[in-house]
Every structure is written in C-alpha cells, then in structure tokens.
Design a protein around this motif. Structure first.
Motif, PDB file in Angstrom:
ATOM      1  N   SER A 270      -4.913  -4.880   5.051  1.00  0.00           N
ATOM      2  CA  SER A 270      -4.569  -4.680   3.639  1.00  0.00           C
ATOM      3  C   SER A 270      -3.347  -3.785   3.557  1.00  0.00           C
ATOM      4  O   SER A 270      -3.237  -2.814   4.310  1.00  0.00           O
ATOM      5  N   THR A 271      -2.450  -4.110   2.662  1.00  0.00           N
ATOM      6  CA  THR A 271      -1.340  -3.200   2.335  1.00  0.00           C
ATOM      7  C   THR A 271      -1.602  -2.577   0.974  1.00  0.00           C
ATOM      8  O   THR A 271      -1.732  -1.366   0.828  1.00  0.00           O
TER       9      THR A 271
ATOM     10  N   THR B  70      -4.246  -2.911  -1.449  1.00  0.00           N
ATOM     11  CA  THR B  70      -5.550  -2.377  -1.886  1.00  0.00           C
ATOM     12  C   THR B  70      -5.855  -1.061  -1.193  1.00  0.00           C
ATOM     13  O   THR B  70      -6.238  -0.076  -1.822  1.00  0.00           O
TER      14      THR B  70
HETATM   15  N1   CP Z   1      -3.850  -8.249  -3.194  1.00  0.00           N
HETATM   16  C1   CP Z   1      -4.385  -7.721  -2.095  1.00  0.00           C
HETATM   17  O1   CP Z   1      -5.626  -7.606  -1.942  1.00  0.00           O
HETATM   18  O2   CP Z   1      -3.462  -7.325  -1.156  1.00  0.00           O
HETATM   19  P1   CP Z   1      -3.778  -6.602   0.217  1.00  0.00           P
HETATM   20  O3   CP Z   1      -4.459  -7.610   1.104  1.00  0.00           O
HETATM   21  O4   CP Z   1      -2.451  -6.143   0.750  1.00  0.00           O
HETATM   22  O5   CP Z   1      -4.714  -5.450  -0.062  1.00  0.00           O
END
Ligand code: CP
Length: 310
Positions: A59-60, A62
């Motif tokens: 994840s970036t 969240t």
């Molecule tokens: N939109 C979202 O969940 O992005 P991440 O996977 O970067 O958290």
C-alpha cells in the motif's frame, strides 16, 4: 463533536454502516480537513492512544494516510510490515495480532488479501479494528474518502449518477462504493467486460453495462478502476490492447458524461491502460484530491472510534 454511532466498535465495511454513520463520518472529516492546512498540523484528540498499522499487502496511499492521520491526532503509531516481521518465520495472523495486542494498542488497522480478515480479528481482539482492504470484499475508508471528494465538488453526495469502470469482480473499492451509493439512493452503473462485471451485480441495485459510452452517458462521476493483474484480471480479457480499446477512458468518451462530471481513480493508476494520461492530469481529474481527503477521512474514523466523543 458528536458521539460515534457505529453499531460496532469497529469499521469493517460500508455494509455495516447506516446512512447516519456515513453522514457523521463525512461531517467529522470535513471538520478535520482544515487541520492539514495549518502550519502545525496536529491536534491532541488521540493523545495517549496507540494505533497499529498491520499491512499484509502493499500500500502507498492507505498505509501512509492512516499513519499521517494517527500522527495528526497525536496518537502513537506502530507500522507493522509483513515483509520484515515474524510472519516470515511462520507466525499466524492470530498469533501476530495477539502478540501486538499484548502491547495494549487501541486500534488495529488491517489490510489483508483474505476477505473477512478484519471481521475475523474482532472475534478475539480487544482493539477497535479498521478494515483497510480485505481481499475482494471491502475497502470502506476508500469509499468514504471518495464520498468526501464528491461532496466537496457537488455540495452533496445525494441525487447523483456514478459510473464505475473496469475490474469490478476483483475490486473491493467498487463493492464499498456500490454499497455506499446504493444506501443513499444514487444510481451506479458498473461497466466492463462481461467476465469482470457479472450480471449478478444487478441484484445489488447496480446497472450493468458492457459498452463504456452507454454506461458513462450523463453521469456526474466516472470512477476508473485499476486492472488488477496481481489478482489474475489479465486472464479475463484477451489482451491489454483490447481492454484499452473498449474500456479505457479517453477525453472523447469522458465528454459523454455531464459537463460538470469529475474523474476519479483510487490509485495506483495504470496510465494509458484504463486511463488516458492527459485526462488523468486534467482539471476534471480529482485523483490527487482523493489522496488528500484520505487523511481527513481516516482521522475522522480513528476519532469516532477512540476520540473524546467516544
Ligand atoms: N487506493 C488504495 O487503496 O491505494 P493503496 O493500495 O496505495 O493503499
């Protein structure tokens, strides 16, 4: 600040929320937006509380916005990363959570590839559990930050028509958004190839379209989804080239939506696969606004679960 009205002491999915809960979270988030514009971006609302970020998937957005949200509320934060933990030595999810719980945290934010993993934690954990994405199931804070972005643009989240385009089958973002907009009475069109948008979604109150131009006609919001190659989406259509030809949003197709329509994407983007790169960077795109709003929405969720109102 009003008291929390979550039925449970957790945020597991939009499916568990009432429309009053949704409105309260958005109103609380609106009151937190301003904090991030201050010189000193911190309030003491969660001072002395501890939040654990337990991310079993990459994840970036969240993960970092839950971290920033907790810190802006003055909570202590532990970032647990599956790749550097004892998970590599075979520790189970339950043993990992029990171990972290013995350090007495107040909130555990979990992302996991298994649908139902957040709910599973509530069967034995004392902490408030927040679902940050569980497999194909739900991603409630994403749908809430999307709703906040829509509210900022249109002044309301009601009386609108949305198109969600792409890999609906594997998308927890689509499911949470569908639940949210269905609850508040908005029309949602789901668009994509038949292999990724089964007709069963009609039983959840959505319109199902296999023609992008037809599905985006006169909508207020076009929400593009990422082609999720890591969840096997690539086997559901012949080639990326063909997918792009029929289901990528281009300026020409976007012009069929309402004149005031906005373009959304939860990220990460596959530029020039599902979304034309010039459109992604255009003034109709609210993609970065969505990221910014993730902080206020996650602050609101943490506050309503463990803040003074609670
Ligand atoms: N939109 C979202 O969940 O992005 P991440 O996977 O970067 O958290």
């Amino acid at each position: 600040m009003k008291k929390t009205i979550f039925k449970q002491n957790h945020l597991l999915g939009i499916g568990h929320l009432s429309t009053a809960d949704i409105d309260l979270i958005l109103e609380t988030a609106e009151s937190f937006v301003e904090i991030s514009t201050r010189n000193i971006k911190k309030v003491p609302a969660l001072k002395g509380k501890t939040v654990v970020n337990l991310f079993y998937e990459n994840s970036t957005r969240t993960r970092s916005s839950f971290e920033i949200a907790a810190k802006r509320l003055s909570a202590d934060l532990i970032n647990f990363s599956a790749s550097t933990s004892s998970l590599k030595k075979g520790e189970s999810l339950k043993d990992t959570v029990m171990t972290l719980e013995s350090m007495n945290p107040d909130v555990i934010v979990i992302r996991h590839s298994a649908a139902g993993s957040a709910k599973y934690l509530t069967t034995f954990a004392r902490s408030a559990i927040v679902n940050a994405g569980d497999g194909f199931h739900e991603h409630p804070t994403q749908a809430l930050l999307d709703a906040l972005t829509i509210k900022q643009k249109f002044g309301t989240i009601r009386g609108l028509k949305l198109a969600i385009v792409g890999d609906i089958l594997h998308s927890r973002v689509a499911r949470s958004n569908l639940f949210l907009h269905h609850k508040i009475g908005n029309q949602v069109n789901l668009i994509g190839p038949p292999s990724l948008v089964p007709r069963e979604f009609e039983t959840m109150g959505a319109g199902v379209y296999y023609d992008l131009k037809e599905g985006v006609k006169d909508v207020d919001v076009v929400m593009m989804l990422r082609v999720q190659a890591e969840r096997g989406a690539g086997v559901y259509f012949p080639s990326i080239r063909e997918y792009r030809k029929y289901f990528a949003i281009t300026p020409e197709v976007f012009s069929l939506a309402k004149e005031r329509a906005i373009l959304m994407h939860p990220g990460p983007l596959n530029r020039d696969v599902e979304i034309d790169k010039t459109l992604a960077d255009s003034d109709r795109s609210v993609i970065l606004r969505q990221v910014t709003n993730g902080i206020a929405v996650r602050m609101a969720v943490l506050y309503l679960l463990k803040g003074a109102g609670k």
